[in-house]
Design a protein around this motif. Structure first.
Motif, PDB file in Angstrom:
ATOM      1  N   ILE A   1      15.184   6.972 -10.221  1.00 33.83           N
ATOM      2  CA  ILE A   1      14.665   6.931  -8.835  1.00 33.83           C
ATOM      3  C   ILE A   1      13.344   7.694  -8.755  1.00 33.83           C
ATOM      4  CG2 ILE A   1      15.121   7.577  -6.436  1.00 33.83           C
ATOM      5  CD1 ILE A   1      18.086   7.374  -7.013  1.00 33.83           C
ATOM      6  N   GLY A   2      13.319   8.874  -9.380  1.00 28.41           N
ATOM      7  CA  GLY A   2      12.112   9.702  -9.331  1.00 28.41           C
ATOM      8  C   GLY A   2      10.921   8.999  -9.960  1.00 28.41           C
ATOM      9  N   THR A   3      11.168   8.372 -11.129  1.00 29.31           N
ATOM     10  CA  THR A   3      10.073   7.683 -11.823  1.00 29.31           C
ATOM     11  C   THR A   3       9.538   6.543 -10.966  1.00 29.31           C
ATOM     12  OG1 THR A   3      11.312   8.142 -13.816  1.00 29.31           O
ATOM     13  CG2 THR A   3       9.441   6.654 -14.037  1.00 29.31           C
ATOM     14  N   ASN A   4      10.469   5.776 -10.375  1.00 32.35           N
ATOM     15  CA  ASN A   4      10.031   4.642  -9.551  1.00 32.35           C
ATOM     16  C   ASN A   4       9.230   5.107  -8.347  1.00 32.35           C
ATOM     17  OD1 ASN A   4      11.225   2.810 -11.225  1.00 32.35           O
ATOM     18  ND2 ASN A   4      13.151   2.751 -10.107  1.00 32.35           N
ATOM     19  N   MET A   5       9.711   6.182  -7.709  1.00 30.47           N
ATOM     20  CA  MET A   5       8.999   6.700  -6.538  1.00 30.47           C
ATOM     21  C   MET A   5       7.614   7.223  -6.934  1.00 30.47           C
ATOM     22  SD  MET A   5      10.722   6.367  -3.784  1.00 30.47           S
ATOM     23  CE  MET A   5      12.377   6.000  -3.234  1.00 30.47           C
ATOM     24  N   LEU A   6       7.568   7.903  -8.082  1.00 30.97           N
ATOM     25  CA  LEU A   6       6.289   8.439  -8.550  1.00 30.97           C
ATOM     26  C   LEU A   6       5.313   7.299  -8.823  1.00 30.97           C
ATOM     27  CD1 LEU A   6       4.658  10.925  -9.526  1.00 30.97           C
ATOM     28  CD2 LEU A   6       5.535  10.467 -11.808  1.00 30.97           C
ATOM     29  N   LEU A   7       5.829   6.235  -9.465  1.00 35.19           N
ATOM     30  CA  LEU A   7       4.965   5.090  -9.769  1.00 35.19           C
ATOM     31  C   LEU A   7       4.450   4.451  -8.487  1.00 35.19           C
ATOM     32  CD1 LEU A   7       6.728   3.294 -12.754  1.00 35.19           C
ATOM     33  CD2 LEU A   7       4.503   4.411 -12.720  1.00 35.19           C
ATOM     34  N   MET A   8       5.355   4.287  -7.500  1.00 33.02           N
ATOM     35  CA  MET A   8       4.941   3.657  -6.242  1.00 33.02           C
ATOM     36  C   MET A   8       3.891   4.523  -5.537  1.00 33.02           C
ATOM     37  SD  MET A   8       6.187   0.747  -5.795  1.00 33.02           S
ATOM     38  CE  MET A   8       5.765   0.507  -4.094  1.00 33.02           C
ATOM     39  N   THR A   9       4.096   5.844  -5.613  1.00 37.66           N
ATOM     40  CA  THR A   9       3.125   6.748  -4.978  1.00 37.66           C
ATOM     41  C   THR A   9       1.772   6.635  -5.673  1.00 37.66           C
ATOM     42  OG1 THR A   9       4.952   8.236  -4.495  1.00 37.66           O
ATOM     43  CG2 THR A   9       2.758   9.151  -4.284  1.00 37.66           C
ATOM     44  N   LEU A  10       1.815   6.549  -7.005  1.00 35.78           N
ATOM     45  CA  LEU A  10       0.551   6.426  -7.745  1.00 35.78           C
ATOM     46  C   LEU A  10      -0.125   5.083  -7.458  1.00 35.78           C
ATOM     47  CD1 LEU A  10       1.463   8.041 -11.183  1.00 35.78           C
ATOM     48  CD2 LEU A  10       0.028   8.969  -9.366  1.00 35.78           C
ATOM     49  N   PHE A  11       0.688   4.017  -7.337  1.00 33.52           N
ATOM     50  CA  PHE A  11       0.108   2.705  -6.996  1.00 33.52           C
ATOM     51  C   PHE A  11      -0.554   2.770  -5.620  1.00 33.52           C
ATOM     52  CE2 PHE A  11       3.444   0.424  -9.816  1.00 33.52           C
ATOM     53  CZ  PHE A  11       2.619   0.570 -10.922  1.00 33.52           C
ATOM     54  N   SER A  12       0.129   3.438  -4.682  1.00 25.71           N
ATOM     55  CA  SER A  12      -0.437   3.562  -3.328  1.00 25.71           C
ATOM     56  C   SER A  12      -1.769   4.298  -3.389  1.00 25.71           C
ATOM     57  CB  SER A  12       0.505   4.348  -2.424  1.00 25.71           C
ATOM     58  OG  SER A  12       1.803   3.863  -2.537  1.00 25.71           O
TER      59      SER A  12
END
Lengths: 382, 236
Positions: free
Chosen positions: A256-267
Motif C-alpha cells: 500500500i505504501g509503495t503504491n501511494m508513494l508512486l501515485m504521489t510521485l506521479f501527481s
C-alpha cells in the motif's frame, strides 16, 4: 501611510493574471497536482490511523506482545503467566489482560455480521470507551456488550440499548453505545465486553492472553520494563512505538505504501510537467519584453524577482485551491461513505507544500535562466 | 561651440573567433550633439545596429570608449550602467516591445516604475506623456487595440517619460506605411527634440532623411562619412 507593493511586482502580477489562459492553465496544473498529492497522502494517513485505531482508542501506555506481532489485529496469544511476570517487574504500576479478536454475530434479523470484539480487564475496565448511551457498570450485566457508534455502526442494523444478537450460541445484549476517537480499518463494527466474557464466548487456545496492557509508575521506568519483558522473550512497546510498528507494516510490507508513494510521485510529475511547461511558454512569449526591460534599464535582480514572484503567486494560489478542493472532496465523500478513510494532516500539507515549492523552483529556474541569458542587443537585432 | 552628448572613440566590435570572426564595427569615432537629430544609415550588415547598441550601453565594445555627457559608460559597473540607461537614455524599438497585458498608460509608466516611483504617480505621469503624443484617450486600452502608428507613439511616450537626455530609435518607420512614418518622425522632430536632448536614429528609410540634422553613413563596419539632411556633405 499604507505599504505600497513594489511597482515591478505589480507589473509581474498584471503580466501573469491578465494572460488568463496561461494563468488558468498554471493554476489548474498546480491545483491538480496538489489535489492528487494531498488526496493520496490523506488516504494513506487515514488507513494508517485506522490500522492503529485499537491502540489509539485503548490508550494504554505499554503493550506487551509476542515479538512476531505486526499489527494489533493479528494477535499472537501470550501464555497467561506473562501477566504475572509483568506485574512482578519493579516500576510497573499495574498490568491487566486485554483481549482483541474477530467474531461472527448473528443479528436479530437472522443475518450474520463480522465484528471486532474487545475484552477489557474485568476489575479495572482499563481502556473503556466513553459512553453516549447506557451506564458503564452494565457491561458486567448478563451478556452485556457495548457497541461502538462509528462509521460501521449501521452494520449492526439499528442496534440500540437492549438489542440482542448471537455470538457462538451465546446471547449478547447491547447495554451501552460508546464513542471512540478512531474507527477501525477493516469495515466491521466494534463491540466491547469484559475480558472473561470475551474468552467465554469466543473460543481461544487455553491459558492465553492477546495482549498485556501495563502502566509504568514513572516514565523513566519504561526502559527497564521493556528490558525485563525482552529478557522474558516478549516485546513491550509504548503506544507510539506500537502505532509506528503498525504503520511500518502497512507502509513496507503490504504494497500500500509503495503504491501511494508512486501515485504521489506521479501527481508531482504531472504538476511539474503542466506547470513547468506552461510557465516556460509564458516566459518564452514574453522574452522579448523582458529583453526590452533590460535594455531600458531593469537590473537582472529585478527581473529575477518578478519571475520568482510570478512562480510563487501561481504556486500558492494553486496550493490553496488544491487543499480546499481536497477538503471539499473528502467532506463530500464522507457524506456518502461514512467509512471513507482520509485524513488531512499537517504532515500531508507540509509534504504537498514542499513539492509545490520544488515545482515552483524548477519552473522559475527555467524562466530565470532564459531571462538572464537574453541580451538587450538581441532586441535590436530583432 | 561643440555641445557633445555622445563621444564615441575608436569603437571596435567583433563577433566569433578564428576564421568565423566577423569585425562588425571598425575604428568608428564620432560625436553626437545636444539639440540634433543624427541618423545612422547604411546597407544591411554595415554595423549600424551594433554601433547603436555600443553607444547606448547595451553591447560592450572590444575596444574604444563611449562618453555620454561626462560618463565613460563602459568604465562603470553593470548595475550602474543599467541605472544610467534607465535615467539618461530613452529607447524606441523597431517592434515597439509593448506589453500586451498592460494598459497603454502602464506601458508608458514602466521606466518610472523601474525607477521605484510610486505606481499611481508613475501612471499619472505616463498619462501626461500620452497627452504629449496625442493618445491620452487611449490610456486605458491595451496596446493591441491601437494602430501601428499609435503603438509607435506609445513607444515614444515610454521613451520620453523619464526625461532622458539621449534617445535611441531603431528603425522607427520600418513597420509603418510611408505617411505614418513621416508623421511620426516629424512629430519627434517638433515635439521631442530639444536643445537639451540628442536623438540618434538608425534607419533605412530615405523618405525621412529630410528631418535629420546630420546623417552618418556606415559601410562595411566603417564610418563612411557625414551628410546633412538636405544631402550636402558635413565635415562632422
Amino acid at each position: 501611510m499604507t505599504a505600497e507593493i513594489p511597482g515591478a511586482l505589480r507589473v509581474a502580477y498584471k503580466l501573469l493574471v491578465n494572460d488568463r489562459t496561461k494563468f488558468t492553465a498554471l493554476v489548474l496544473g498546480i491545483t491538480f497536482a496538489v489535489f492528487l498529492m494531498i488526496e493520496m497522502t490523506s488516504l494513506f494517513a487515514g488507513i494508517l490511523s485506522r490500522a492503529s485505531s485499537t491502540v489509539i482508542n485503548i490508550g494504554a501506555s505499554l503493550w506487551i506482545m509476542d515479538p512476531s506481532v505486526q499489527t494489533v489485529a493479528n494477535t499472537i496469544p501470550l501464555p497467561d503467566y506473562v501477566l504475572d511476570e509483568v506485574r512482578s517487574i519493579p516500576g510497573v504500576k499495574y498490568a491487566v489482560p486485554f483481549y482483541s479478536g474477530a467474531a461472527l454475530l448473528k443479528l436479530s434479523d437472522g443475518t450474520y455480521q463480522a465484528a471486532n470484539v474487545i475484552g477489557l480487564d474485568d476489575s479495572t475496565l482499563v481502556g473503556r470507551p466513553g459512553l453516549l448511551k447506557g451506564k458503564i457498570e452494565d457491561i458486567f450485566a448478563e451478556n452485556g456488550f457495548l457497541a461502538v457508534e462509528d462509521s460501521e455502526f449501521y452494520k449492526l442494523k439499528g442496534a440500540t440499548l437492549g438489542s440482542e444478537f448471537e455470538l457462538n450460541d451465546n446471547r449478547g445484549r447491547i447495554v451501552g453505545i460508546a464513542k471512540v476517537s478512531s474507527s477501525g480499518l477493516f469495515g466491521v463494527p466494534t463491540l466491547y465486553t469484559t475480558y472473561y466474557r470475551a474468552l467465554q464466548y469466543i473460543p481461544n487456545t487455553r491459558f492465553t492472553i492477546s495482549y498485556v496492557l501495563a502502566e509504568p509508575k514513572h516514565a523513566s521506568d519504561v526502559t527497564q520494563i521493556k528490558a525485563r519483558v525482552a529478557a522474558a522473550g516478549y516485546l513491550a512497546l509504548t503506544k507510539e512505538e506500537f502505532t509506528a510498528k503498525i504503520s511500518d507494516f502497512y507502509k513496507y510490507h503490504t504494497g500500500i505504501g509503495t503504491n501511494m508513494l508512486l501515485m504521489t510521485l506521479f501527481s508531482f510529475a504531472v504538476g511539474l510537467l503542466i506547470s513547468g511547461q506552461t510557465f516556460y511558454t509564458f516566459i518564452l512569449e514574453n522574452i522579448d519584453k523582458f529583453g526590452a526591460l533590460k535594455a531600458i534599464g531593469a537590473k537582472g535582480s529585478a527581473l529575477v524577482t518578478m519571475i520568482l514572484f510570478q512562480a510563487a503567486f501561481v504556486s500558492l494560489t494553486g496550493y490553496g485551491i488544491g487543499v480546499g478542493l481536497c477538503a471539499l472532496v473528502i467532506w463530500l465523500a464522507r457524506l456518502q461513505l461514512p467509512d471513507y478513510a482520509a485524513i488531512i494532516t499537517f504532515l500531508n500539507l507540509g509534504v504537498a507544500f514542499l513539492m509545490v515549492v520544488v515545482i515552483a523552483s524548477i519552473s522559475s529556474y527555467v524562466g530565470v535562466r532564459k531571462v538572464l541569458r537574453i541580451e538587450p542587443f538581441d532586441i535590436f537585432r530583432g | 561651440m561643440v555641445n557633445a552628448a555622445i563621444q564615441a572613440t575608436q569603437l571596435n566590435k567583433w563577433f566569433g573567433e578564428g576564421e568565423a570572426r566577423t569585425h562588425a564595427v571598425k575604428d568608428v569615432s564620432f560625436e553626437a550633439r545636444f539639440g540634433e537629430m543624427l541618423y545612422v544609415v547604411g546597407p544591411s550588415g554595415s554595423g549600424k545596429t551594433t554601433m547603436l547598441s555600443m553607444i547606448s550601453g547595451i553591447l560592450r565594445p572590444n575596444s574604444g570608449t563611449v562618453r555620454i555627457e561626462d560618463t565613460d559608460i563602459w568604465a562603470i559597473t553593470k548595475d550602474q550602467l543599467a541605472d544610467f540607461r534607465l535615467h539618461k537614455i530613452g529607447f524606441v524599438f523597431q517592434d515597439y516591445h509593448l506589453f500586451p497585458r498592460l494598459t497603454t498608460a502602464e506601458n508608458v509608466a514602466i521606466p518610472l516604475i523601474l525607477q521605484d516611483r510610486p505606481w499611481d504617480e508613475a501612471v499619472r505621469e505616463a498619462v501626461r506623456n500620452l497627452e504629449v503624443v496625442g493618445l491620452k484617450n487611449r490610456a486605458g486600452l491595451p496596446p493591441v487595440k491601437l494602430s501601428g502608428g499609435e503603438q509607435q507613439r506609445v513607444a515614444i511616450a515610454r521613451a520620453i517619460v523619464s526625461r532622458p537626455d539621449i534617445m535611441i530609435f531603431d528603425e522607427p518607420t520600418a513597420s509603418l506605411d510611408g505617411d505614418t512614418g513621416r508623421n511620426i518622425v516629424q512629430f519627434v522632430r517638433q515635439e521631442v527634440l530639444s536643445e537639451h536632448r540628442c536623438i540618434v536614429i538608425v534607419t533605412h528609410d530615405t523618405r525621412i532623411y529630410e528631418f535629420a540634422d546630420r546623417i552618418m553613413r556606415m559601410e562595411d563596419g566603417r564610418l563612411a562619412g557625414f551628410e546633412r539632411g538636405d544631402g550636402s556633405l558635413d565635415a562632422q
